[in-house]
Enzyme design. Sequence first.
Site, PDB file in Angstrom:
ATOM      1  N   LYS A 116       0.809  -1.222   0.000  1.00 30.68           N
ATOM      2  CA  LYS A 116       0.000   0.000   0.000  1.00 30.68           C
ATOM      3  C   LYS A 116       0.839   1.268   0.000  1.00 30.68           C
ATOM      4  CE  LYS A 116      -3.913  -2.190   2.004  1.00 30.68           C
ATOM      5  NZ  LYS A 116      -5.047  -2.204   2.877  1.00 30.68           N
ATOM      6  N   LYS A 158      -2.048   1.699   9.283  1.00 28.09           N
ATOM      7  CA  LYS A 158      -2.415   0.627   8.344  1.00 28.09           C
ATOM      8  C   LYS A 158      -1.214  -0.219   7.933  1.00 28.09           C
ATOM      9  CE  LYS A 158      -5.374   1.611   5.044  1.00 28.09           C
ATOM     10  NZ  LYS A 158      -6.095   2.317   3.929  1.00 28.09           N
ATOM     11  N   GLY A 165      -9.427  -6.186   5.504  1.00 32.63           N
ATOM     12  CA  GLY A 165      -9.738  -5.338   6.655  1.00 32.63           C
ATOM     13  C   GLY A 165      -8.847  -5.569   7.865  1.00 32.63           C
ATOM     14  N   GLU A 200      -2.094   7.233   7.965  1.00 36.41           N
ATOM     15  CA  GLU A 200      -2.907   7.893   6.940  1.00 36.41           C
ATOM     16  C   GLU A 200      -4.014   8.669   7.647  1.00 36.41           C
ATOM     17  OE1 GLU A 200      -3.808   5.567   3.134  1.00 36.41           O
ATOM     18  OE2 GLU A 200      -5.712   5.424   4.187  1.00 36.41           O
ATOM     19  N   PHE A 202      -7.525   9.618   8.745  1.00 38.61           N
ATOM     20  CA  PHE A 202      -8.773   8.860   8.805  1.00 38.61           C
ATOM     21  C   PHE A 202      -9.893   9.761   8.284  1.00 38.61           C
ATOM     22  CE2 PHE A 202     -12.611   7.511  11.265  1.00 38.61           C
ATOM     23  CZ  PHE A 202     -12.766   6.270  10.660  1.00 38.61           C
ATOM     24  N   ILE A 203     -10.479   9.354   7.185  1.00 37.86           N
ATOM     25  CA  ILE A 203     -11.556  10.141   6.582  1.00 37.86           C
ATOM     26  C   ILE A 203     -12.862   9.744   7.283  1.00 37.86           C
ATOM     27  CG2 ILE A 203     -12.702  10.775   4.410  1.00 37.86           C
ATOM     28  CD1 ILE A 203      -9.678  11.347   4.322  1.00 37.86           C
ATOM     29  N   GLU A 278      -9.431   1.046  -5.652  1.00 41.27           N
ATOM     30  CA  GLU A 278     -10.341   1.392  -4.553  1.00 41.27           C
ATOM     31  C   GLU A 278     -10.131   2.837  -4.115  1.00 41.27           C
ATOM     32  OE1 GLU A 278     -11.189  -2.878  -2.429  1.00 41.27           O
ATOM     33  OE2 GLU A 278      -9.760  -1.562  -1.420  1.00 41.27           O
ATOM     34  N   GLU A 291      -6.205   1.790  -2.475  1.00 38.18           N
ATOM     35  CA  GLU A 291      -5.292   0.708  -2.856  1.00 38.18           C
ATOM     36  C   GLU A 291      -5.764   0.133  -4.182  1.00 38.18           C
ATOM     37  OE1 GLU A 291      -5.375  -3.046  -0.897  1.00 38.18           O
ATOM     38  OE2 GLU A 291      -7.496  -2.962  -0.431  1.00 38.18           O
ATOM     39  N   ARG A 295      -6.222  -8.427  -8.765  1.00 41.11           N
ATOM     40  CA  ARG A 295      -6.814  -9.773  -8.897  1.00 41.11           C
ATOM     41  C   ARG A 295      -8.303  -9.625  -9.202  1.00 41.11           C
ATOM     42  NH1 ARG A 295      -9.658  -9.282  -4.064  1.00 41.11           N
ATOM     43  NH2 ARG A 295      -8.505  -8.206  -2.440  1.00 41.11           N
TER      44      ARG A 295
HETATM   45  P1  ADP Z   1     -12.448  -8.068  -1.817  1.00 39.62           P
HETATM   46  O1  ADP Z   1     -13.419  -8.607  -0.865  1.00 39.62           O
HETATM   47  O2  ADP Z   1     -12.712  -6.677  -2.192  1.00 39.62           O
HETATM   48  O3  ADP Z   1     -12.158  -8.962  -2.960  1.00 39.62           O
HETATM   49  P2  ADP Z   1     -10.740  -8.467   0.385  1.00 39.62           P
HETATM   50  O4  ADP Z   1      -9.581  -7.629   0.790  1.00 39.62           O
HETATM   51  O5  ADP Z   1     -11.919  -8.512   1.275  1.00 39.62           O
HETATM   52  O6  ADP Z   1     -11.102  -7.944  -1.041  1.00 39.62           O
HETATM   53  O7  ADP Z   1     -10.193  -9.954   0.134  1.00 39.62           O
HETATM   54  C1  ADP Z   1     -10.888 -10.987  -0.542  1.00 39.62           C
HETATM   55  C2  ADP Z   1     -10.562 -12.319   0.079  1.00 39.62           C
HETATM   56  O8  ADP Z   1      -9.185 -12.543   0.098  1.00 39.62           O
HETATM   57  C3  ADP Z   1     -11.041 -12.418   1.494  1.00 39.62           C
HETATM   58  O9  ADP Z   1     -11.550 -13.706   1.679  1.00 39.62           O
HETATM   59  C4  ADP Z   1      -9.806 -12.186   2.326  1.00 39.62           C
HETATM   60  O10 ADP Z   1      -9.868 -12.901   3.535  1.00 39.62           O
HETATM   61  C5  ADP Z   1      -8.735 -12.713   1.424  1.00 39.62           C
HETATM   62  N1  ADP Z   1      -7.509 -11.948   1.522  1.00 39.62           N
HETATM   63  C6  ADP Z   1      -7.310 -10.659   1.245  1.00 39.62           C
HETATM   64  N2  ADP Z   1      -6.033 -10.300   1.393  1.00 39.62           N
HETATM   65  C7  ADP Z   1      -5.384 -11.401   1.798  1.00 39.62           C
HETATM   66  C8  ADP Z   1      -4.010 -11.696   2.113  1.00 39.62           C
HETATM   67  N3  ADP Z   1      -3.071 -10.769   2.045  1.00 39.62           N
HETATM   68  N4  ADP Z   1      -3.706 -12.952   2.475  1.00 39.62           N
HETATM   69  C9  ADP Z   1      -4.651 -13.905   2.521  1.00 39.62           C
HETATM   70  N5  ADP Z   1      -5.951 -13.682   2.231  1.00 39.62           N
HETATM   71  C10 ADP Z   1      -6.314 -12.469   1.880  1.00 39.62           C
HETATM   72  P1  ADP Z   2      -7.947  -3.837   2.797  1.00 36.48           P
HETATM   73  O1  ADP Z   2      -6.687  -4.145   2.093  1.00 36.48           O
HETATM   74  O2  ADP Z   2      -8.076  -4.536   4.095  1.00 36.48           O
HETATM   75  O3  ADP Z   2      -9.125  -3.968   1.900  1.00 36.48           O
HETATM   76  P2  ADP Z   2      -8.257  -0.936   2.496  1.00 36.48           P
HETATM   77  O4  ADP Z   2      -7.146   0.039   2.526  1.00 36.48           O
HETATM   78  O5  ADP Z   2      -8.855  -1.223   1.178  1.00 36.48           O
HETATM   79  O6  ADP Z   2      -7.784  -2.287   3.213  1.00 36.48           O
HETATM   80  O7  ADP Z   2      -9.390  -0.434   3.478  1.00 36.48           O
HETATM   81  C1  ADP Z   2     -10.491  -1.223   3.819  1.00 36.48           C
HETATM   82  C2  ADP Z   2     -11.584  -0.346   4.407  1.00 36.48           C
HETATM   83  O8  ADP Z   2     -11.119   0.340   5.583  1.00 36.48           O
HETATM   84  C3  ADP Z   2     -12.061   0.772   3.498  1.00 36.48           C
HETATM   85  O9  ADP Z   2     -13.050   0.349   2.595  1.00 36.48           O
HETATM   86  C4  ADP Z   2     -12.598   1.793   4.485  1.00 36.48           C
HETATM   87  O10 ADP Z   2     -13.887   1.429   4.945  1.00 36.48           O
HETATM   88  C5  ADP Z   2     -11.630   1.654   5.639  1.00 36.48           C
HETATM   89  N1  ADP Z   2     -10.520   2.622   5.496  1.00 36.48           N
HETATM   90  C6  ADP Z   2      -9.285   2.371   5.023  1.00 36.48           C
HETATM   91  N2  ADP Z   2      -8.525   3.493   5.026  1.00 36.48           N
HETATM   92  C7  ADP Z   2      -9.296   4.479   5.513  1.00 36.48           C
HETATM   93  C8  ADP Z   2      -9.106   5.882   5.775  1.00 36.48           C
HETATM   94  N3  ADP Z   2      -7.942   6.489   5.545  1.00 36.48           N
HETATM   95  N4  ADP Z   2     -10.150   6.584   6.290  1.00 36.48           N
HETATM   96  C9  ADP Z   2     -11.329   5.988   6.548  1.00 36.48           C
HETATM   97  N5  ADP Z   2     -11.570   4.692   6.334  1.00 36.48           N
HETATM   98  C10 ADP Z   2     -10.582   3.927   5.820  1.00 36.48           C
HETATM   99 MG    MG Z   3      -9.398  -2.896   0.135  1.00 31.54          MG
END
Ligand code: ADP
Ligand code: ADP
Ligand code: MG
Length: 460
Positions: A116, A158, A165, A200, A202-203, A278, A291, A295
């Site tokens: 990230k 983060k 999440g 970062e 926090f929005i 995203e 991010e 995939r």
């Molecule tokens: P999205 O739901 O938008 O496709 P997610 O971040 O929720 O993206 O991830 C999708 C799936 O991949 C989820 O089941 C999550 O648990 C898994 N996942 C995401 N990142 C990782 C990671 N770095 N290592 C293992 N599993 C991951």
């Molecule tokens: P992941 O790789 O786990 O999906 P993300 O960076 O995509 O992580 O963030 C997942 C969620 O966390 C976002 O959809 C949002 O709801 C919350 N989030 C992440 N960064 C921020 C931020 N800077 N301010 C507010 N909410 C955030």
């Molecule tokens: Mg994400």
Amino acid sequence: MFEKILVANRGEIAVRIIRACKELNIRTVAVYSEADANSMHVQLADEAICIGKPAANESYLRIDRIISAAEIADVDAIHPGYGFLSENAHFADVCESCNIRFIGPNSRAMNSMEDKAVSRALAKKAGVPVPPGSDGVVDTEQDAVAAAKKIGYPVMIKAIAGGGGRGMRVAHNDISVVKGYHTSRMEAEKAFGNSGVYVEKFIENPHHVEFQILGDNRGHIIHLGERDCSIQRRNQKVIEESPSPLIDAKFKKLREKMGKAAVKIAEVANYTNAGTVEFIVDDQGNFYFLEMNKRIQVEHPITEEVTGIDLVRYQIMIAMGEPLRHSQSDIQFKGHAIECRINAEDPFDDFRPSPGRIEMYYQPGGRGVRVDTHAYAGYTIPSYYDSMIGKLITYGKDRREAMDKMTRALSEYMITGVKTTISFQQAILQDPNFRRGVYSTTFIEQFLSGARRELLEEKA
Ligand code: ADP
Ligand code: ADP
Ligand code: MG
């Protein structure tokens, strides 16, 4: 033309990929762990190879075993699905060096979006706004506090390798930054084997709006519109919809602007294949890059429903070297689609996972209803993996119709033997604010505190 593809995943996404292969007349090889011997993807594939013990790091994360399976079965390509090895640049490199095509972005793009922190830098380079934040990783709690003070509270700590999440904490003062710094690092080390974190802004009350991207090997990149994924629990998506009700109601001009920004980022990264950019959007209509997911995503079906484009089929075609058949102006959006993630969890017990044997299983159907799942009656959900057991997707001419179909479909969906989140989804669909399309990522938190209050009042 590929003749045989190995699917390096499990669950519903493995089933989804096998289906796309069958429609293209490509043979499929499933790999599975000892816990998945009776899983649907094993039954649907032409061949199946056991790659180890139930724990993911003994099976689905074992590059050596997956490559051995691919060589034994003599496949042309590997589809990694989502999660597991899907965003692992090293795995993609190993595939290529063994002369097996990796169905995903090229390794240069994967490396330039490795984590990230580097993706943020790349977005900046593309001229796309990112939330104010530390430049790169913070290495000590003092640096974390200094970065937070400079950015201004509240902030988020983060994990650079984060996903699903995990590995993120909100902090409102110096003390909680120090705490968040350590808990995020620990969680990230455990989940991703990488403890790097950054800070970062926090929005507050944001909306999660993401754009689907497709790019071919000739530098042609298009977007397939947006998905609103603001209905989240603990930063994990629960319901997704396309188009975004926020953009439709308040910021119509954002669609084109954000779509262009998403394509720009993908161009700067020399991105190929399917990916998702995203963003978070605040209530003033400012948007910030979060991010890039390199995939296919869980929620890809809603984009397929509103565009009529088969994304997994496209992934395979692009990996074979085919050019995109659509230009940006060919992409037309029609109707509205919603996806509810169905998890084997107990919504009345803090969403505790509920693995075990599914006794009765009946899934909804009818016009505008799609179910992507690996579940069936008699299937035992293992406790080792993600608790998502299916996705219910509805499509209607407008949001109202898609919601009405979802309510109807959820009421038909019957799964006994394990606890599921179907009733929870049903409750959200009844919520007046959800129905009006007025919600942010804090929706579920507020919804649950309201539900708890009601329950307490009932008891009193
Ligand atoms: P999205 O739901 O938008 O496709 P997610 O971040 O929720 O993206 O991830 C999708 C799936 O991949 C989820 O089941 C999550 O648990 C898994 N996942 C995401 N990142 C990782 C990671 N770095 N290592 C293992 N599993 C991951
Ligand atoms: P992941 O790789 O786990 O999906 P993300 O960076 O995509 O992580 O963030 C997942 C969620 O966390 C976002 O959809 C949002 O709801 C919350 N989030 C992440 N960064 C921020 C931020 N800077 N301010 C507010 N909410 C955030
Ligand atoms: Mg994400």
